[in-house]
Design a protein around this motif. Structure first.
Motif, PDB file in Angstrom:
ATOM      1  N   VAL A 100     -31.503 -33.232 -47.273  1.00 21.85           N
ATOM      2  CA  VAL A 100     -30.912 -33.195 -45.939  1.00 21.85           C
ATOM      3  C   VAL A 100     -31.279 -34.462 -45.186  1.00 21.85           C
ATOM      4  N   ASN A 101     -30.272 -35.189 -44.747  1.00 21.35           N
ATOM      5  CA  ASN A 101     -30.533 -36.337 -43.877  1.00 21.35           C
ATOM      6  C   ASN A 101     -30.572 -35.846 -42.437  1.00 21.35           C
ATOM      7  N   ASP A 133     -25.700 -33.948 -44.606  1.00 25.98           N
ATOM      8  CA  ASP A 133     -25.976 -34.974 -43.597  1.00 25.98           C
ATOM      9  C   ASP A 133     -25.675 -34.406 -42.214  1.00 25.98           C
ATOM     10  N   LEU A 134     -26.656 -34.426 -41.312  1.00 29.93           N
ATOM     11  CA  LEU A 134     -26.406 -33.966 -39.954  1.00 29.93           C
ATOM     12  C   LEU A 134     -25.476 -34.904 -39.200  1.00 29.93           C
ATOM     13  N   VAL A 135     -25.357 -36.140 -39.672  1.00 33.20           N
ATOM     14  CA  VAL A 135     -24.436 -37.108 -39.062  1.00 33.20           C
ATOM     15  C   VAL A 135     -22.994 -36.665 -39.337  1.00 33.20           C
ATOM     16  N   GLY A 148     -22.072 -33.248 -40.961  1.00 31.49           N
ATOM     17  CA  GLY A 148     -22.524 -32.416 -39.857  1.00 31.49           C
ATOM     18  C   GLY A 148     -21.439 -31.914 -38.934  1.00 31.49           C
ATOM     19  N   GLN A 149     -20.156 -32.067 -39.304  1.00 37.97           N
ATOM     20  CA  GLN A 149     -19.069 -31.688 -38.394  1.00 37.97           C
ATOM     21  C   GLN A 149     -19.083 -30.185 -38.075  1.00 37.97           C
ATOM     22  N   GLU A 150     -19.171 -29.362 -39.098  1.00 36.29           N
ATOM     23  CA  GLU A 150     -19.165 -27.917 -38.863  1.00 36.29           C
ATOM     24  C   GLU A 150     -20.383 -27.494 -38.044  1.00 36.29           C
TER      25      GLU A 150
END
Length: 243
Positions: free
Chosen positions: A172-173, A202-204, A226-228
Protein backbone atom coordinates in the motif's frame (compact mmCIF):
# COMPACT_ATOMS: atom_id res chain seq x y z
CA UNK A 1 -25.08 29.62 2.59
CA UNK A 2 -23.54 26.60 4.30
CA UNK A 3 -19.79 26.39 3.70
CA UNK A 4 -17.59 23.31 3.58
CA UNK A 5 -14.01 22.89 2.47
CA UNK A 6 -10.61 21.25 2.57
CA UNK A 7 -7.51 22.39 4.44
CA UNK A 8 -4.00 21.28 3.59
CA UNK A 9 -0.94 22.27 1.59
CA UNK A 10 -0.56 22.04 -1.39
CA UNK A 11 -4.05 21.46 -2.79
CA UNK A 12 -3.50 21.67 -6.56
CA UNK A 13 -3.99 17.91 -6.91
CA UNK A 14 -7.27 17.73 -4.99
CA UNK A 15 -10.55 16.76 -6.67
CA UNK A 16 -12.64 17.53 -3.58
CA UNK A 17 -14.03 20.89 -4.74
CA UNK A 18 -15.01 19.46 -8.14
CA UNK A 19 -16.56 16.39 -6.50
CA UNK A 20 -18.75 18.39 -4.14
CA UNK A 21 -19.67 20.95 -6.79
CA UNK A 22 -20.97 18.09 -8.95
CA UNK A 23 -22.72 16.52 -5.96
CA UNK A 24 -24.50 19.78 -5.15
CA UNK A 25 -25.51 20.22 -8.81
CA UNK A 26 -26.72 16.66 -9.39
CA UNK A 27 -28.62 16.44 -6.09
CA UNK A 28 -30.14 19.91 -6.33
CA UNK A 29 -28.41 21.23 -3.22
CA UNK A 30 -28.52 24.99 -3.73
CA UNK A 31 -27.43 26.43 -0.38
CA UNK A 32 -23.96 24.88 -0.01
CA UNK A 33 -20.45 25.59 -1.26
CA UNK A 34 -17.14 23.74 -0.95
CA UNK A 35 -13.78 25.54 -1.17
CA UNK A 36 -10.09 24.73 -1.00
CA UNK A 37 -8.27 26.47 1.86
CA UNK A 38 -4.51 26.18 1.45
CA UNK A 39 -3.07 27.05 4.86
CA UNK A 40 0.63 27.93 5.25
CA UNK A 41 0.43 26.60 8.82
CA UNK A 42 -2.13 24.83 10.99
CA UNK A 43 -1.94 27.92 13.20
CA UNK A 44 -3.84 29.75 10.42
CA UNK A 45 -6.93 27.62 11.09
CA UNK A 46 -8.25 30.01 13.75
CA UNK A 47 -8.18 32.90 11.27
CA UNK A 48 -9.92 30.76 8.65
CA UNK A 49 -12.71 29.94 11.10
CA UNK A 50 -13.09 33.61 12.04
CA UNK A 51 -13.27 34.63 8.37
CA UNK A 52 -15.81 31.89 7.54
CA UNK A 53 -18.44 31.84 10.31
CA UNK A 54 -20.76 29.72 8.13
CA UNK A 55 -18.22 26.88 7.85
CA UNK A 56 -20.11 23.73 8.86
CA UNK A 57 -17.32 21.24 8.28
CA UNK A 58 -14.07 20.63 6.49
CA UNK A 59 -11.80 17.85 5.32
CA UNK A 60 -8.13 17.68 6.23
CA UNK A 61 -5.27 16.47 4.06
CA UNK A 62 -1.47 16.49 4.04
CA UNK A 63 0.31 17.76 6.10
CA UNK A 64 -2.28 18.51 8.81
CA UNK A 65 -4.03 15.21 9.56
CA UNK A 66 -2.22 14.89 12.87
CA UNK A 67 -1.41 18.54 13.58
CA UNK A 68 -5.10 19.55 13.43
CA UNK A 69 -5.91 17.39 16.45
CA UNK A 70 -4.54 19.99 18.88
CA UNK A 71 -7.00 22.55 17.47
CA UNK A 72 -10.11 20.45 18.12
CA UNK A 73 -12.53 20.29 21.04
CA UNK A 74 -13.63 16.66 20.63
CA UNK A 75 -12.34 13.53 18.91
CA UNK A 76 -14.22 10.42 17.83
CA UNK A 77 -13.18 7.14 19.45
CA UNK A 78 -11.75 6.02 16.11
CA UNK A 79 -9.56 9.11 15.88
CA UNK A 80 -8.25 8.46 19.40
CA UNK A 81 -7.17 5.00 18.26
CA UNK A 82 -5.81 6.05 14.87
CA UNK A 83 -4.13 9.33 15.77
CA UNK A 84 -5.17 11.20 12.61
CA UNK A 85 -8.13 13.31 11.45
CA UNK A 86 -9.40 13.93 7.92
CA UNK A 87 -12.89 15.26 8.69
CA UNK A 88 -13.96 18.00 11.11
CA UNK A 89 -17.53 18.94 12.02
CA UNK A 90 -18.17 22.53 13.16
CA UNK A 91 -21.25 22.77 15.32
CA UNK A 92 -22.27 24.97 18.25
CA UNK A 93 -18.86 26.58 18.36
CA UNK A 94 -17.13 23.21 18.82
CA UNK A 95 -14.87 21.32 16.44
CA UNK A 96 -15.08 17.52 16.40
CA UNK A 97 -12.56 15.36 14.55
CA UNK A 98 -13.39 12.15 12.67
CA UNK A 99 -11.54 9.82 10.33
CA UNK A 100 -13.49 8.86 7.21
CA UNK A 101 -10.36 7.55 5.47
CA UNK A 102 -10.88 4.30 7.37
CA UNK A 103 -14.44 4.00 6.04
CA UNK A 104 -13.28 4.47 2.46
CA UNK A 105 -10.32 2.18 2.91
CA UNK A 106 -12.35 -0.65 4.46
CA UNK A 107 -14.84 -0.67 1.61
CA UNK A 108 -12.30 -0.24 -1.17
CA UNK A 109 -9.95 -2.96 0.12
CA UNK A 110 -12.86 -5.35 0.70
CA UNK A 111 -13.81 -5.06 -2.98
CA UNK A 112 -10.21 -5.17 -4.23
CA UNK A 113 -8.73 -8.08 -2.33
CA UNK A 114 -9.50 -11.70 -3.01
CA UNK A 115 -8.08 -14.02 -0.35
CA UNK A 116 -6.66 -11.84 2.39
CA UNK A 117 -2.86 -11.78 2.31
CA UNK A 118 -0.98 -12.78 5.43
CA UNK A 119 1.41 -9.85 5.26
CA UNK A 120 1.54 -6.32 3.84
CA UNK A 121 3.96 -3.47 3.36
CA UNK A 122 2.80 0.07 4.05
CA UNK A 123 4.84 2.75 2.32
CA UNK A 124 4.80 5.93 4.41
CA UNK A 125 4.20 6.70 8.08
CA UNK A 126 2.12 9.92 7.97
CA UNK A 127 -1.52 10.53 8.79
CA UNK A 128 -2.86 8.48 5.88
CA UNK A 129 -0.63 5.59 6.91
CA UNK A 130 -2.19 5.66 10.39
CA UNK A 131 -5.59 4.90 8.84
CA UNK A 132 -4.12 2.08 6.73
CA UNK A 133 -2.47 0.54 9.79
CA UNK A 134 -5.76 0.67 11.67
CA UNK A 135 -7.75 -1.03 8.90
CA UNK A 136 -5.17 -3.75 8.23
CA UNK A 137 -5.07 -4.53 11.94
CA UNK A 138 -8.87 -4.86 11.89
CA UNK A 139 -8.56 -7.27 8.95
CA UNK A 140 -5.93 -9.37 10.72
CA UNK A 141 -3.21 -8.59 8.17
CA UNK A 142 0.28 -8.23 9.64
CA UNK A 143 2.32 -5.39 8.17
CA UNK A 144 5.69 -3.69 8.13
CA UNK A 145 6.24 0.04 7.67
CA UNK A 146 8.65 1.61 5.19
CA UNK A 147 9.68 5.17 5.98
CA UNK A 148 12.28 7.75 5.08
CA UNK A 149 12.86 8.09 8.83
CA UNK A 150 14.59 5.05 10.41
CA UNK A 151 12.90 5.85 13.73
CA UNK A 152 9.39 5.51 12.31
CA UNK A 153 9.43 2.35 10.20
CA UNK A 154 10.56 -1.24 10.20
CA UNK A 155 12.59 -0.41 7.10
CA UNK A 156 13.80 2.62 5.22
CA UNK A 157 13.67 2.75 1.43
CA UNK A 158 17.45 2.32 1.41
CA UNK A 159 17.47 -0.89 3.45
CA UNK A 160 14.22 -2.57 2.34
CA UNK A 161 15.06 -6.25 1.71
CA UNK A 162 13.91 -7.81 -1.53
CA UNK A 163 12.46 -10.66 0.54
CA UNK A 164 10.14 -8.25 2.34
CA UNK A 165 8.65 -7.15 -0.98
CA UNK A 166 8.43 -10.72 -2.22
CA UNK A 167 6.61 -11.97 0.90
CA UNK A 168 4.19 -9.06 1.38
CA UNK A 169 1.48 -9.79 -1.16
CA UNK A 170 -0.26 -6.48 -0.42
CA UNK A 171 1.74 -3.27 -0.86
CA UNK A 172 0.00 0.00 0.00
CA UNK A 173 1.38 3.37 -0.99
CA UNK A 174 0.19 5.62 1.85
CA UNK A 175 2.64 8.37 0.94
CA UNK A 176 1.99 11.30 -1.43
CA UNK A 177 4.78 10.15 -3.77
CA UNK A 178 3.52 10.11 -7.36
CA UNK A 179 0.76 12.67 -6.82
CA UNK A 180 0.16 15.23 -9.57
CA UNK A 181 2.18 17.14 -10.73
CA UNK A 182 5.05 14.78 -9.79
CA UNK A 183 3.58 11.95 -11.84
CA UNK A 184 6.90 10.32 -12.74
CA UNK A 185 7.84 9.73 -9.10
CA UNK A 186 7.32 6.39 -7.36
CA UNK A 187 8.31 4.95 -3.99
CA UNK A 188 11.79 3.45 -4.22
CA UNK A 189 11.17 -0.26 -3.71
CA UNK A 190 12.55 -3.27 -5.64
CA UNK A 191 9.70 -3.74 -8.10
CA UNK A 192 11.46 -6.69 -9.70
CA UNK A 193 10.20 -8.79 -6.76
CA UNK A 194 6.54 -7.88 -7.38
CA UNK A 195 4.66 -10.81 -8.94
CA UNK A 196 1.19 -11.66 -10.33
CA UNK A 197 0.34 -12.80 -6.78
CA UNK A 198 0.68 -9.24 -5.50
CA UNK A 199 -1.94 -6.57 -4.87
CA UNK A 200 -0.74 -2.95 -5.17
CA UNK A 201 -3.03 -0.32 -3.66
CA UNK A 202 -2.29 3.40 -4.03
CA UNK A 203 -4.12 6.00 -1.94
CA UNK A 204 -3.21 8.52 -4.65
CA UNK A 205 -6.01 9.05 -7.20
CA UNK A 206 -4.50 11.84 -9.31
CA UNK A 207 -3.17 10.56 -11.70
CA UNK A 208 -5.40 7.46 -11.96
CA UNK A 209 -2.42 5.32 -12.99
CA UNK A 210 0.54 6.30 -10.85
CA UNK A 211 4.06 5.12 -11.64
CA UNK A 212 3.81 2.88 -8.54
CA UNK A 213 0.75 1.13 -9.95
CA UNK A 214 2.15 1.04 -13.47
CA UNK A 215 5.29 -0.76 -12.26
CA UNK A 216 3.05 -3.30 -10.53
CA UNK A 217 0.87 -3.69 -13.63
CA UNK A 218 3.96 -4.41 -15.72
CA UNK A 219 4.83 -7.23 -13.31
CA UNK A 220 1.33 -8.72 -13.57
CA UNK A 221 0.11 -7.55 -10.16
CA UNK A 222 -3.47 -6.54 -9.48
CA UNK A 223 -3.70 -2.80 -8.94
CA UNK A 224 -6.14 -0.28 -7.47
CA UNK A 225 -5.93 3.50 -7.08
CA UNK A 226 -7.49 5.70 -4.41
CA UNK A 227 -10.49 6.95 -6.41
CA UNK A 228 -13.08 4.66 -4.81
CA UNK A 229 -11.65 5.35 -1.36
CA UNK A 230 -11.82 9.09 -2.10
CA UNK A 231 -15.52 8.89 -3.01
CA UNK A 232 -16.40 6.74 0.00
CA UNK A 233 -14.63 9.04 2.46
CA UNK A 234 -16.18 12.15 0.87
CA UNK A 235 -19.69 10.74 1.22
CA UNK A 236 -18.98 9.65 4.80
CA UNK A 237 -17.81 13.21 5.57
CA UNK A 238 -21.03 14.62 4.13
CA UNK A 239 -23.10 12.32 6.36
CA UNK A 240 -21.12 13.38 9.44
CA UNK A 241 -21.52 17.08 8.68
CA UNK A 242 -25.26 16.72 8.19
CA UNK A 243 -26.31 13.98 10.60
Amino acid sequence: MKEYGLIGRPLGHSASARYFAEKFRSEGIADCSYSLFELPSIDDLSRLLADHPDLCGFNVTIPYKREVMRCLDDLSDEVRNIGAVNCVRCRGGRLTGFNTDVIGLRRSLARFLGVLPERALILGTGGASQAVQYVLSEMGIAFDLVSRDPAKGNYTYDNLPCEAVEEAKLIVNASPVGTYPNVDDAPRIPYAFVSPEHYLFDLVYNPPLTSFLDYGRQRGARICNGQEMFVEQAEASWRIWNE
